[in-house]
Scaffold this motif. Structure first.
Motif, PDB file in Angstrom:
ATOM      1  N   VAL A   1      -4.938  -1.873  11.501  1.00  0.00           N
ATOM      2  CA  VAL A   1      -5.278  -2.988  10.614  1.00  0.00           C
ATOM      3  C   VAL A   1      -4.691  -2.669   9.246  1.00  0.00           C
ATOM      4  N   ASN A   2      -3.811  -3.535   8.753  1.00  0.00           N
ATOM      5  CA  ASN A   2      -3.129  -3.259   7.488  1.00  0.00           C
ATOM      6  C   ASN A   2      -4.007  -3.590   6.275  1.00  0.00           C
ATOM      7  N   LYS A   3      -3.445  -3.438   5.091  1.00  0.00           N
ATOM      8  CA  LYS A   3      -4.208  -3.640   3.857  1.00  0.00           C
ATOM      9  C   LYS A   3      -4.668  -5.085   3.677  1.00  0.00           C
ATOM     10  N   LYS A   4      -4.013  -6.003   4.352  1.00  0.00           N
ATOM     11  CA  LYS A   4      -4.410  -7.410   4.289  1.00  0.00           C
ATOM     12  C   LYS A   4      -5.530  -7.736   5.285  1.00  0.00           C
ATOM     13  N   GLY A   5      -5.932  -6.719   6.056  1.00  0.00           N
ATOM     14  CA  GLY A   5      -6.957  -6.946   7.072  1.00  0.00           C
ATOM     15  C   GLY A   5      -6.416  -7.560   8.342  1.00  0.00           C
ATOM     16  N   GLU A   6      -5.091  -7.470   8.536  1.00  0.00           N
ATOM     17  CA  GLU A   6      -4.454  -8.062   9.710  1.00  0.00           C
ATOM     18  C   GLU A   6      -4.001  -6.988  10.692  1.00  0.00           C
ATOM     19  N   ALA A   7      -4.027  -7.325  11.981  1.00  0.00           N
ATOM     20  CA  ALA A   7      -3.505  -6.409  12.998  1.00  0.00           C
ATOM     21  C   ALA A   7      -2.006  -6.236  12.789  1.00  0.00           C
ATOM     22  N   ASP A   8      -1.545  -5.007  12.883  1.00  0.00           N
ATOM     23  CA  ASP A   8      -0.147  -4.705  12.587  1.00  0.00           C
ATOM     24  C   ASP A   8       0.293  -3.544  13.470  1.00  0.00           C
ATOM     25  N   GLY A   9       1.599  -3.263  13.451  1.00  0.00           N
ATOM     26  CA  GLY A   9       2.119  -2.130  14.203  1.00  0.00           C
ATOM     27  C   GLY A   9       3.112  -2.552  15.262  1.00  0.00           C
ATOM     28  N   TYR A  10       3.627  -1.561  15.963  1.00  0.00           N
ATOM     29  CA  TYR A  10       4.643  -1.803  16.995  1.00  0.00           C
ATOM     30  C   TYR A  10       4.141  -2.751  18.082  1.00  0.00           C
TER      31      TYR A  10
END
Length: 272
Positions: free
Chosen positions: A49-58
């Motif tokens: 979960v990135n700084k924006k609160g969104e799922a992220d990654g490969y």
């Protein structure tokens, strides 16, 4: 005169019918279908979960690339703790899992796997930097290894223990890499079985003294998308399988891998 009046009446009726029948047709716009994708959200750089609160990654970027090849579908990502992620799939909380899932016999009986992997990795033994007593699997005998419940590496470790008289003490964890890597760095456990990308990422981002060696007795660990074993699961599997083949063929999957890892893990590694 009567003929003129009759013609006028007929024209009026026709005009009225044309006006009534000329209502504009409403174009049916297909409703965008939201498909929920479960992901651990705590396993960077694969998923987090990135700084924006969104799922992220490969894993997330690959799914977004797949969505571009499936018209009418939008993926919504649902970060879910590893110890409850399979139960959530079974209960219908989400439709697909994108969380570095590997195959084992038990899972193949219960779920549907994508036809092809979207990532080819390999396992390592991670331990505190400076230790010289861990170079292979036999060096783990008599030591404590922390292991995430139900993971590919944990299943392998359990089978290894059964074959060899349980020489390794297994301390189970909830799969949170941040916790078990810190346990290793602080000396609470000796090691874990994981992958080199995750180990190096946590070491760098959290300034942890971690090192690793390739797990000598294990082959590659491909990751697959997972689906519920039901009608909806079968439908989504067919759509994702087709789209995955397309992003493999056009080089998109390879580019995403290189972006996140600096290396192409979309194809099996060459054995030396």
């Amino acid at each position: 005169m009567k003929k003129i009046i009759l013609i006028a009446l007929v024209a009026t009726v026709l005009a009225s019918s044309i006006t009534v029948g000329a209502k504009p047709k409403k174009t049916k716009i297909p409703k965008e279908q939201i498909v929920t994708v479960g992901t651990e959200g705590a396993y960077p750089p694969y998923n987090f979960v990135n700084k924006k609160g969104e799922a992220d990654g490969y894993d997330i970027e690959v799914m977004k690339a797949i969505a571009e090849h499936i018209p009418g579908i939008t993926f919504r990502f649902e970060p879910t703790a590893w110890d409850g992620i399979f139960v959530a799939l079974e209960s219908g909380k989400f439709d697909i899992m994108a969380s570095q899932i590997s195959k084992n016999a038990e899972r193949e009986k219960k779920y549907l796997f994508a036809d092809n992997p979207y990532f080819y990795g390999y396992s390592v033994i991670a331990f505190k930097k400076g230790r010289t007593d861990i170079q292979n699997t036999k060096d783990l005998h008599g030591k404590t290894v922390t292991a995430g419940v139900g993971s590919y590496n944990t299943t392998w470790l359990e089978e290894y223990n059964r074959r060899n008289g349980n020489p390794i003490k297994v301390q189970y964890n909830d799969g949170n890499a941040a916790v078990f890597f810190k346990d290793i760095a602080d000396g609470r456990v000796d090691a874990t079985l994981t992958d080199p990308v995750t180990t190096d990422t946590y070491a760098k981002e959290n300034n942890l003294p971690l090192d690793w060696v390739i797990l000598d007795e294990q082959d590659t660990a491909p990751a697959y998308f997972l689906f519920a074993n039901n009608k909806n699961g079968q439908k989504y599997k067919e759509l994702v399988d087709k789209a995955l083949q397309e992003i493999i063929a056009d080089g998109t999957l390879s580019r995403i891998s290189i972006k996140w890892f600096g290396k192409d893990y979309s194809v099996p590694p060459v054995k030396k």
